[in-house]
Design an enzyme around this catalytic site. Structure first.
Site, PDB file in Angstrom:
ATOM      1  N   CYS A   1      11.303   8.267 -20.562  1.00  0.00           N
ATOM      2  CA  CYS A   1      10.480   7.059 -20.515  1.00  0.00           C
ATOM      3  C   CYS A   1       9.796   6.934 -19.156  1.00  0.00           C
ATOM      4  O   CYS A   1       8.933   7.739 -18.815  1.00  0.00           O
ATOM      5  CB  CYS A   1      11.316   5.830 -20.871  1.00  0.00           C
TER       6      CYS A   1
ATOM      7  N   HIS B   1      14.228   6.918 -25.699  1.00  0.00           N
ATOM      8  CA  HIS B   1      15.572   6.515 -25.277  1.00  0.00           C
ATOM      9  C   HIS B   1      16.563   6.907 -26.384  1.00  0.00           C
ATOM     10  O   HIS B   1      16.222   6.898 -27.562  1.00  0.00           O
ATOM     11  CB  HIS B   1      15.644   5.008 -25.077  1.00  0.00           C
TER      12      HIS B   1
END
Length: 877
Positions: A695, A816
């Site tokens: 991310c 994630h």
């Protein structure tokens, strides 16, 4: 028999197939293939791959379905035992008519592979013999399939032409057994479970050798535990001695009988009632399907309950039962339902029955409020979510307002606090924004991003947020979310925030007692004794409440106790006398239970240095690090030593460096360049260290991060670490979604050879399809820089691509939870195989989490007065 999987051939409906044939059929796709055959091909592809293990699923008849990883060589030994016992020979026809998700169907295929049986495939349906033409030597069915077959004359005739029938997946009813007594087919009932790789014993149901006893295979040793439950030692098929929950009786000839399950024993006022035995006693009086279950009872502990599917005269039934049953064995509740819950493979779903019965007897909502922050409310709420689930209810968590950096994406692609996602997982229900309608994500000491019903609505300063103006609109939103949740679940487990007695915020409080009063919830006040001052914090919290608020506090729970609890018995009495409220439990501090934590304070307990003898993975300690739960699996993986650091010397010792998610990518990038960590990561990579960005960390690895619209702050552009040929532009729109994905096959071929890029990324999905799971929560989009070719790491189920890979030592992703997938961890660690011992095994994180929730529930159960809590939740006062 053939035990070398590479030499095995499947004889399928008269035609022989090799492992190569199966790979070709899978590559052709499922479009023109019957679903039953496609499922078979997918199973065989996994069977023939290099892995020595395969994943199977339990049915969930006695609780939550679980995933188990079992060894293929042991499955083959189990197949051998059955084939030898039943004298099955090469070429014998065998029917596969069950769901290949479960071990019973898998073992039919494995027997065919090992013994050379001719496999006949039919869909897993209630009438498996409806179109069978050839006589069968061997068939395996569940009781419902046999029951249905006997009711259709043509199908019954085909069953009579079958030489051997084994019945598993559930108990055989006495009436069904009587129906089969005259069949010429040799019919056996099986005893076993997923953990024993199908059955370890058989009982003949008809013919001259019919018996009420099960006879185990020769290599199986049986004994009884102190609770009279069966203990199985079967070294050929199960590596450990297996302690079952089946109450059994052993006989001198080695046979055994089963009375029922220990977890189906209903303890009603001290009288122990075996559900299966009670069902046998009641069957002559109830002509429709029914089941014996229980609901919690404040006086009896458990109240015997009947669930009946169909129409009966309840008063007439109660009158009959009064003449044949003593008072302790009579049902306390009789509930009528449309159907009895069953598992996918036709078993009575005992856990589902308990859930259904308890849903018919509602509990009050329950709130855990605190004397302050970090007293353990979230963990206690998670424990009770699991306890209520274990006790047969369908609970759901709720926190009106949460403040956390660690968030989670719901299945709908919306955002909630991580704690409520964990609690939902403990409850066994999908997470939803209604469980946390208002989320505050800190951006600085004074401002937070406000997320309402899963979507950002802007940033607010603390002063503006807590003003009265506009507060009622937020209150209406959180109350509406609660109402929607309460219509679906029972009970709702609410969590407060901070202290219950922030009297300066009473008028604007959305999450503590105003929410409890709206919901009609019983409140348990949680206090942390470990930090000291527990008497003052409890008494002060209670006394600062208004008299009306105080009425809702029904119990006090002392958390994080260290030492001998007996020393605090006088303290319990003092608190009860001071506050006029019962203490419902004193829960000791624990160290051996691992539940995902929400707050970054938990990072203080993490390892900070490299370690010899394992693959060292360093997570860079960003100032605005978010979603650190991404690394929970790696922390538990025995092959790995994970540590968190921004020390440049420690980073140089790592085999793999992970740049984690960030709540403020540009601010963290500026800090990394200022403190020398950016240069340390670049230098370590140049010297052979692998780097993975997740991310915000993926954004950091690129050539640049742009923010011309000032989404994050005043900085409009910063150069990235330059490890990936990508550029990121910050945008105001946030991406939040759960994703199923696959690691692109081209990535597996990429080896660490300078900065060469993989050439072909547009390959088709592999047969395993999109079995990896994760979620995205990010601002900004990332694309290759001008002149760089696309080289994605993953393909999403939607067809989109994710991330970028230069080689096996340099890659980034927006996903994630990618490290929750064993396949990706294996991919990440593969270049370091030389550092791993042969005994190192993949860590099953999903199974581990389920075990931890159960351990937490057991820990809390032991130290709270659960009958008193149930009494509170059912008391009408």
């Amino acid at each position: 028999m053939i035990f070398d999987r590479q030499r095995q051939r499947l004889l399928l409906q008269g035609k022989e197939y090799t492992a190569g044939d199966i790979s070709r059929l899978v590559a052709e796709g499922a479009e023109n293939c019957p679903p039953a055959l496609w499922d078979l091909y997918l199973f065989l592809e996994k069977w023939f791959d290099a892995s020595p293990v395969i994943t199977v699923h339990t049915s969930g008849s006695t609780g939550t379905p679980k995933e188990l990883v079992v060894r293929k060589d042991r499955m083959m030994q189990s197949a051998r035992l059955t084939c030898e016992f039943l004298n099955l020979q090469a070429g014998d026809t065998a029917l596969l008519c069950m769901n290949l998700r479960y071990i019973g169907a898998m073992m039919v295929v494995v027997r065919s592979l090992v013994a050379g049986l001719n496999l006949i495939v039919r869909p897993a349906s209630g009438h498996p013999l409806s179109d069978i033409e050839e006589p069968l030597r061997f068939a395996a069915m569940v009781p419902l399939q046999v029951y249905n077959t006997l009711r259709v004359p043509e199908e019954k005739a085909r069953l009579e032409q079958t030489d051997i029938l084994i019945i598993g997946g559930g108990a055989v009813d006495d009436s069904l057994e009587a129906e089969m007594s005259a069949l010429p087919t040799a019919v056996y009932s099986t005893y076993g479970m997923t953990e024993t790789l199908s059955h370890i014993a058989l009982r003949r149901l008809n013919g001259e050798t019919a018996s009420k006893h099960y006879y185990p295979f020769p290599s199986v040793e049986l004994s009884l535990s102190a609770e009279s439950t069966l203990v199985i030692k079967a070294p050929l098929i199960c590596g450990e001695v297996l302690q079952t929950n089946d109450i059994a009786c052993l006989y001198p000839d080695g046979s055994f009988t089963i009375a029922g399950r220990k977890d189906n024993v209903i303890n009603s006022g001290g009288i122990k009632i075996q559900a299966e035995e009670m069902e046998k006693r009641l069957r002559p009086f109830i002509p429709v399907p029914f089941v014996v279950t229980s609901v919690p009872d404040p006086r009896l502990g458990q109240a015997l309950t009947l669930l009946i599917a169909g129409q009966v005269d309840v008063r007439e039934l109660e009158s009959k039962l009064q003449t044949v049953l003593d008072a302790y064995h009579r049902p306390r509740h009789i509930f009528m339902t449309e159907s009895i819950p069953q598992t996918e493979n036709g078993k009575t779903d005992r856990a589902g029955c308990r859930i259904l019965a308890r849903q018919m007897k509602k509990l009050h909502p329950l709130m855990f409020a605190g004397t302050g922050s970090d007293v353990g409310k979230s963990i206690i709420a998670a424990a009770f979510c699991r306890i209520f689930r274990q006790d047969g209810y369908r609970p759901a968590p709720f926190k009106a307002q949460n403040m956390a950096l660690n968030s989670y994406a719901t299945p709908e692609g919306l955002e909630i606090g991580r704690a409520q996602a964990v609690q939902a997982e403990a409850a066994g229900v999908p997470c939803h924004t209604d469980m946390n309608p208002l989320l505050l994500k800190p951006q600085s000491d004074r401002t937070s991003q406000v997320v309402l019903n899963g979507k950002p609505i802007g940033s607010r300063g603390a002063y503006d947020y807590f003003r009265k103006e506009g507060r009622e609109e937020l209150r209406r939103e959180v109350c509406a979310a609660y109402d929607r949740l309460a219509q679906k679940y029972n009970p709702i487990v609410l969590e407060g925030a901070g202290s219950i007695s922030e009297i300066n915020l009473r008028e604007v409080d959305l999450v503590n007692l105003p929410m409890a009063m709206y919901a009609g919830a019983d409140v348990i006040l949680v206090a942390d004794i470990d930090r000291g001052g527990v008497f003052a914090s409890v008494y002060g919290s209670v006394m600062l409440l208004t008299p009306e608020e105080r009425k809702h506090v029904k119990g006090i729970l002392i958390n994080k106790f260290r030492g001998d609890i007996r020393l605090f018995e006088s303290g319990v009495k003092m608190l009860e006398e001071l506050c006029g409220i019962p203490v419902v439990g004193v829960v000791p501090y624990y160290k051996d239970i691992y539940i995902e934590e929400e707050d970054s304070l938990a990072l203080a307990t993490k390892s900070l240095q490299a370690e010899q003898g394992k693959v060292n993975i360093a997570v860079v300690l960003l100032r605005h690090l978010s979603n650190f739960t991404d690394f929970n699996v790696l922390e538990r993986d025995p092959r790995v030593h994970l540590f968190y650091t921004n020390n440049t010397d420690e980073l140089a010792k790592a085999d793999i460096i992970i740049l984690p998610g960030s709540k403020s990518t540009l601010a963290d990038l500026y800090e990394l360049r200022r403190n020398g960590v950016a240069q340390a990561v670049i230098r370590a990579h140049r010297e052979g260290t692998a780097v993975l960005g997740i991310c915000g960390g993926y954004q950091l690895m690129g050539q640049e991060v742009l923010d011309p619209d000032h989404v994050e702050g005043e900085i409009e552009r910063l150069p990235g670490l330059g490890l990936l040929p990508v550029s990121t532009r910050m945008t105001g729109e946030k991406v939040t979604r759960q994703v199923n994905f696959q690691l692109l096959e081209s990535c597996r071929a990429v080896v660490p050879q300078g900065n060469s890029s993989p050439s072909n990324f547009n390959n088709q999905p592999s047969a395993s399809h999109f079995q990896l799971k994760g979620y995205e929560i990010h601002m900004g989009s990332t694309v290759p820089v001008e002149g760089a070719s696309a080289s994605p790491l993953n393909r999403l189920e939607s067809g989109q691509c994710d991330g970028y890979i230069v080689d096996r030592t340099c890659m980034g992703t927006y996903i994630h939870g990618i490290l929750d997938n064993p396949e990706f961890i294996d991919f990440l660690l593969e270049p370091f195989a030389g550092k791993l011992s042969e005994e190192a095994e993949t860590f099953n994180y999903r199974q581990f989490k389920e075990e931890q929730y159960d351990k937490l529930a057991d820990h809390v159960r032991q130290h709270v007065n659960l009958p008193l809590i149930y009494k509170i939740l059912t008391d009408n006062n």
